[in-house]
Write a protein that holds these residues in place. Structure first.
Motif, PDB file in Angstrom:
ATOM      1  N   GLY A 107       0.749  -1.280   0.014  1.00 40.25           N
ATOM      2  CA  GLY A 107       0.198  -0.051   0.081  1.00 40.25           C
ATOM      3  C   GLY A 107       0.767   1.319   0.244  1.00 40.25           C
ATOM      4  N   PHE A 108       2.060   0.963  -0.083  1.00 40.75           N
ATOM      5  CA  PHE A 108       2.927   2.014  -0.172  1.00 40.75           C
ATOM      6  C   PHE A 108       2.666   3.299  -1.296  1.00 40.75           C
ATOM      7  CE2 PHE A 108       6.891   4.414  -1.785  1.00 40.75           C
ATOM      8  CZ  PHE A 108       7.239   5.089  -0.711  1.00 40.75           C
ATOM      9  N   SER A 109       2.494   2.681  -2.521  1.00 42.76           N
ATOM     10  CA  SER A 109       2.086   3.721  -3.787  1.00 42.76           C
ATOM     11  C   SER A 109       0.794   4.231  -3.379  1.00 42.76           C
ATOM     12  CB  SER A 109       1.966   2.679  -4.910  1.00 42.76           C
ATOM     13  OG  SER A 109       3.220   1.854  -5.194  1.00 42.76           O
ATOM     14  N   ASP A 110      -0.271   3.624  -2.863  1.00 43.09           N
ATOM     15  CA  ASP A 110      -1.489   4.285  -2.627  1.00 43.09           C
ATOM     16  C   ASP A 110      -1.273   5.496  -1.661  1.00 43.09           C
ATOM     17  OD1 ASP A 110      -2.779   2.667  -4.485  1.00 43.09           O
ATOM     18  OD2 ASP A 110      -3.144   1.247  -2.773  1.00 43.09           O
ATOM     19  N   TRP A 111      -0.426   5.364  -0.565  1.00 46.65           N
ATOM     20  CA  TRP A 111      -0.022   6.284   0.441  1.00 46.65           C
ATOM     21  C   TRP A 111       0.720   7.417  -0.064  1.00 46.65           C
ATOM     22  CZ3 TRP A 111       4.747   7.686   2.530  1.00 46.65           C
ATOM     23  CH2 TRP A 111       4.540   8.588   3.909  1.00 46.65           C
ATOM     24  N   MET A 112       1.702   7.151  -0.912  1.00 43.74           N
ATOM     25  CA  MET A 112       2.579   8.244  -1.633  1.00 43.74           C
ATOM     26  C   MET A 112       1.539   8.810  -2.598  1.00 43.74           C
ATOM     27  SD  MET A 112       5.709   8.822  -1.206  1.00 43.74           S
ATOM     28  CE  MET A 112       6.451   9.264  -2.825  1.00 43.74           C
ATOM     29  N   ALA A 113       0.397   8.329  -3.138  1.00 45.72           N
ATOM     30  CA  ALA A 113      -0.344   8.913  -4.154  1.00 45.72           C
ATOM     31  C   ALA A 113      -0.920  10.044  -3.549  1.00 45.72           C
ATOM     32  CB  ALA A 113      -1.191   8.112  -4.905  1.00 45.72           C
ATOM     33  N   LYS A 114      -1.051  10.116  -2.086  1.00 41.81           N
ATOM     34  CA  LYS A 114      -1.780  11.223  -1.506  1.00 41.81           C
ATOM     35  C   LYS A 114      -1.099  12.498  -1.284  1.00 41.81           C
ATOM     36  CE  LYS A 114      -4.284   7.744   1.444  1.00 41.81           C
ATOM     37  NZ  LYS A 114      -4.357   7.378   2.865  1.00 41.81           N
ATOM     38  N   PHE A 115       0.342  12.515  -1.708  1.00 37.74           N
ATOM     39  CA  PHE A 115       1.049  13.584  -1.420  1.00 37.74           C
ATOM     40  C   PHE A 115       1.705  14.263  -3.076  1.00 37.74           C
ATOM     41  CE2 PHE A 115       1.862  10.955   2.027  1.00 37.74           C
ATOM     42  CZ  PHE A 115       1.892  11.733   3.092  1.00 37.74           C
ATOM     43  N   HIS A 116       1.821  15.492  -2.812  1.00 42.80           N
ATOM     44  CA  HIS A 116       2.310  16.013  -4.116  1.00 42.80           C
ATOM     45  C   HIS A 116       3.567  15.348  -4.872  1.00 42.80           C
ATOM     46  CE1 HIS A 116      -0.365  19.431  -3.410  1.00 42.80           C
ATOM     47  NE2 HIS A 116       0.294  20.152  -4.480  1.00 42.80           N
TER      48      HIS A 116
ATOM     49  N   GLY B  88       4.043  12.324  -4.911  1.00 45.34           N
ATOM     50  CA  GLY B  88       3.498  10.872  -5.468  1.00 45.34           C
ATOM     51  C   GLY B  88       2.729  11.264  -6.801  1.00 45.34           C
ATOM     52  N   LYS B  89       1.849  12.380  -6.464  1.00 48.77           N
ATOM     53  CA  LYS B  89       1.198  12.845  -7.690  1.00 48.77           C
ATOM     54  C   LYS B  89       1.930  13.178  -9.064  1.00 48.77           C
ATOM     55  CE  LYS B  89      -2.631  14.229  -5.078  1.00 48.77           C
ATOM     56  NZ  LYS B  89      -3.600  15.531  -4.484  1.00 48.77           N
ATOM     57  N   ALA B  90       3.382  13.965  -8.707  1.00 47.43           N
ATOM     58  CA  ALA B  90       4.197  14.205  -9.802  1.00 47.43           C
ATOM     59  C   ALA B  90       4.860  12.928 -10.144  1.00 47.43           C
ATOM     60  CB  ALA B  90       5.068  14.979  -9.087  1.00 47.43           C
ATOM     61  N   ILE B  91       5.008  12.098  -9.404  1.00 49.58           N
ATOM     62  CA  ILE B  91       5.607  10.694 -10.313  1.00 49.58           C
ATOM     63  C   ILE B  91       4.426  10.096 -11.178  1.00 49.58           C
ATOM     64  CG2 ILE B  91       6.190   8.398  -9.457  1.00 49.58           C
ATOM     65  CD1 ILE B  91       7.546   9.538  -6.896  1.00 49.58           C
ATOM     66  N   LEU B  92       3.479   9.937 -10.619  1.00 42.48           N
ATOM     67  CA  LEU B  92       2.267   9.363 -11.370  1.00 42.48           C
ATOM     68  C   LEU B  92       2.179  10.247 -12.724  1.00 42.48           C
ATOM     69  CD1 LEU B  92      -0.194   8.728  -8.764  1.00 42.48           C
ATOM     70  CD2 LEU B  92       0.899   6.858  -9.879  1.00 42.48           C
TER      71      LEU B  92
ATOM     72  N   GLY C 268       4.137   9.311 -15.687  1.00 41.58           N
ATOM     73  CA  GLY C 268       3.671   8.032 -16.491  1.00 41.58           C
ATOM     74  C   GLY C 268       4.163   6.664 -15.884  1.00 41.58           C
ATOM     75  N   MET C 269       4.673   7.014 -14.986  1.00 33.96           N
ATOM     76  CA  MET C 269       5.128   5.665 -13.868  1.00 33.96           C
ATOM     77  C   MET C 269       4.440   5.494 -12.735  1.00 33.96           C
ATOM     78  SD  MET C 269       9.281   5.640 -14.259  1.00 33.96           S
ATOM     79  CE  MET C 269       9.443   7.488 -13.451  1.00 33.96           C
ATOM     80  N   THR C 270       4.168   4.352 -12.224  1.00 31.62           N
ATOM     81  CA  THR C 270       3.790   4.137 -11.002  1.00 31.62           C
ATOM     82  C   THR C 270       4.731   4.374  -9.864  1.00 31.62           C
ATOM     83  OG1 THR C 270       4.502   1.803 -10.705  1.00 31.62           O
ATOM     84  CG2 THR C 270       2.175   2.146 -11.974  1.00 31.62           C
ATOM     85  N   ILE C 271       4.524   4.559  -8.624  1.00 33.00           N
ATOM     86  CA  ILE C 271       5.269   5.120  -7.758  1.00 33.00           C
ATOM     87  C   ILE C 271       6.280   3.908  -7.379  1.00 33.00           C
ATOM     88  CG2 ILE C 271       5.618   5.679  -5.135  1.00 33.00           C
ATOM     89  CD1 ILE C 271       2.699   7.059  -5.731  1.00 33.00           C
ATOM     90  N   GLY C 272       5.674   2.770  -7.495  1.00 32.99           N
ATOM     91  CA  GLY C 272       6.617   1.379  -7.249  1.00 32.99           C
ATOM     92  C   GLY C 272       7.593   1.288  -8.430  1.00 32.99           C
ATOM     93  N   GLU C 273       7.349   1.777  -9.672  1.00 31.36           N
ATOM     94  CA  GLU C 273       8.303   1.512 -10.751  1.00 31.36           C
ATOM     95  C   GLU C 273       9.403   2.622 -10.717  1.00 31.36           C
ATOM     96  OE1 GLU C 273       5.257   0.014 -14.369  1.00 31.36           O
ATOM     97  OE2 GLU C 273       5.718   2.114 -13.887  1.00 31.36           O
ATOM     98  N   PHE C 274       8.759   3.930  -9.971  1.00 36.58           N
ATOM     99  CA  PHE C 274       9.834   5.114 -10.150  1.00 36.58           C
ATOM    100  C   PHE C 274      11.029   4.419  -9.044  1.00 36.58           C
ATOM    101  CE2 PHE C 274      11.192   8.739  -7.439  1.00 36.58           C
ATOM    102  CZ  PHE C 274      11.776   9.450  -8.495  1.00 36.58           C
ATOM    103  N   PHE C 275      10.613   4.106  -7.864  1.00 33.34           N
ATOM    104  CA  PHE C 275      11.395   3.745  -6.697  1.00 33.34           C
ATOM    105  C   PHE C 275      12.193   2.522  -7.234  1.00 33.34           C
ATOM    106  CE2 PHE C 275       8.875   6.684  -4.114  1.00 33.34           C
ATOM    107  CZ  PHE C 275       9.788   7.402  -3.718  1.00 33.34           C
ATOM    108  N   GLY C 276      11.677   1.734  -7.904  1.00 30.72           N
ATOM    109  CA  GLY C 276      12.449   0.234  -8.476  1.00 30.72           C
ATOM    110  C   GLY C 276      13.543   0.755  -9.423  1.00 30.72           C
TER     111      GLY C 276
ATOM    112  N   PHE D 161      10.108  16.254   1.341  1.00 32.73           N
ATOM    113  CA  PHE D 161       8.854  16.815   0.776  1.00 32.73           C
ATOM    114  C   PHE D 161       7.657  16.215   1.046  1.00 32.73           C
ATOM    115  CE2 PHE D 161      10.954  18.149  -3.830  1.00 32.73           C
ATOM    116  CZ  PHE D 161      11.619  19.179  -3.334  1.00 32.73           C
ATOM    117  N   LEU D 162       7.746  15.050   1.712  1.00 31.85           N
ATOM    118  CA  LEU D 162       6.481  14.306   2.272  1.00 31.85           C
ATOM    119  C   LEU D 162       6.296  15.034   3.462  1.00 31.85           C
ATOM    120  CD1 LEU D 162       7.446  10.467   1.840  1.00 31.85           C
ATOM    121  CD2 LEU D 162       5.807  11.944   0.487  1.00 31.85           C
ATOM    122  N   LEU D 163       7.178  15.418   4.221  1.00 32.58           N
ATOM    123  CA  LEU D 163       6.833  16.087   5.380  1.00 32.58           C
ATOM    124  C   LEU D 163       6.076  17.738   5.188  1.00 32.58           C
ATOM    125  CD1 LEU D 163       9.871  15.344   7.793  1.00 32.58           C
ATOM    126  CD2 LEU D 163       7.757  14.459   8.008  1.00 32.58           C
ATOM    127  N   THR D 164       6.701  18.050   4.306  1.00 35.56           N
ATOM    128  CA  THR D 164       6.090  19.452   3.881  1.00 35.56           C
ATOM    129  C   THR D 164       4.820  19.198   3.328  1.00 35.56           C
ATOM    130  OG1 THR D 164       8.441  19.994   3.243  1.00 35.56           O
ATOM    131  CG2 THR D 164       6.506  21.375   2.293  1.00 35.56           C
TER     132      THR D 164
END
Length: 210
Positions: A44-53, A55-59, A62-70, A124-127
């Motif tokens: 659920g890390f990807s869904d959690w990250m998607a709530k933040f700016h 995560g939205k920028a990563i999405l 064109g990549m999923t959050i998991g793909e980006f960190f991978g 960035f996440l804390l911000t």
């Protein structure tokens, strides 16, 4: 002739070891990429990250959050492994200076990038979490329209502060960047003050008319 043959054998052995290190590193990098991508979605890390700016920028890229960190993990492993392979190659053929230089590059730039990347992500996440808390306070008090520009201004300032701090910790000189950003920040501050003053003036005039 014997000396030349010995040198040739040394070079061949060193090259074979280099190729072996690169292949093993590539396999490990691919495995880590798939593991990080899989775990990001599974936990659920990807869904959690998607709530933040962030995560939205990563999405939006064109990549999923998991793909980006991978991919980041994979490329870090590939670059580090390749550099260590080159350092090993130079060590085996008795080029100590080149070996030391490559190891210094790994220690300075690769390790520095890792530190910078971690600080930027966490900062960035804390911000985003803090600005989200500010927005929630505005929703309950009916002042969301007023807080929106202030919140985005604070977000930008914190992003810049995190970026400068991360680059500094990573070992890069931020003196020039800081000098460039100072007038930008002052300009944004002046604009924000004008917007806030205008907003307050409009509200005062509306209340006076009533």
């Amino acid at each position: 002739m014997n000396l030349t043959l010995e040198l040739l054998v040394e070079y061949l052995i060193a090259t074979a070891i280099l190729i072996g290190i690169v292949i093993v590193t590539y396999v490990i990098g691919r495995m880590v990429k798939y593991f990080v991508t899989y775990m990001a979605g599974k936990t659920g890390f990807s869904d959690w990250m998607a709530k933040f700016h962030l995560g939205k920028a990563i999405l939006r890229s064109g990549m999923t959050i998991g793909e980006f960190f991978g991919k980041v993990s994979m490329w870090l492993i590939l670059i580090t492994g390749t550099l260590f392979g080159l350092a090993t190659w130079f060590a085996l053929v008795n080029y100590a200076y080149a070996t030391t230089l490559i190891l210094d590059i790994v220690n300075t730039y690769v390790y520095g990038f890792v530190k910078t990347f971690i600080i930027i992500v966490v900062g960035f996440l804390l911000t985003d979490a803090f600005i989200g808390y500010v927005y929630k306070g505005g929703e309950s008090g009916g002042q969301l329209e007023f807080l929106s520009p202030v919140g985005e201004y604070l977000r930008l300032l914190f992003y810049l502060a995190v970026l400068i701090f991360a680059l500094d910790v990573g070992g890069l000189s931020v003196k020039t960047l800081t000098m460039i950003l100072i007038p930008v920040v002052w300009g944004l501050t002046i604009i924000m003050i004008i917007l806030i003053a205008g907003k307050i003036a409009v509200e005062v005039l509306e209340r006076a008319r009533k």
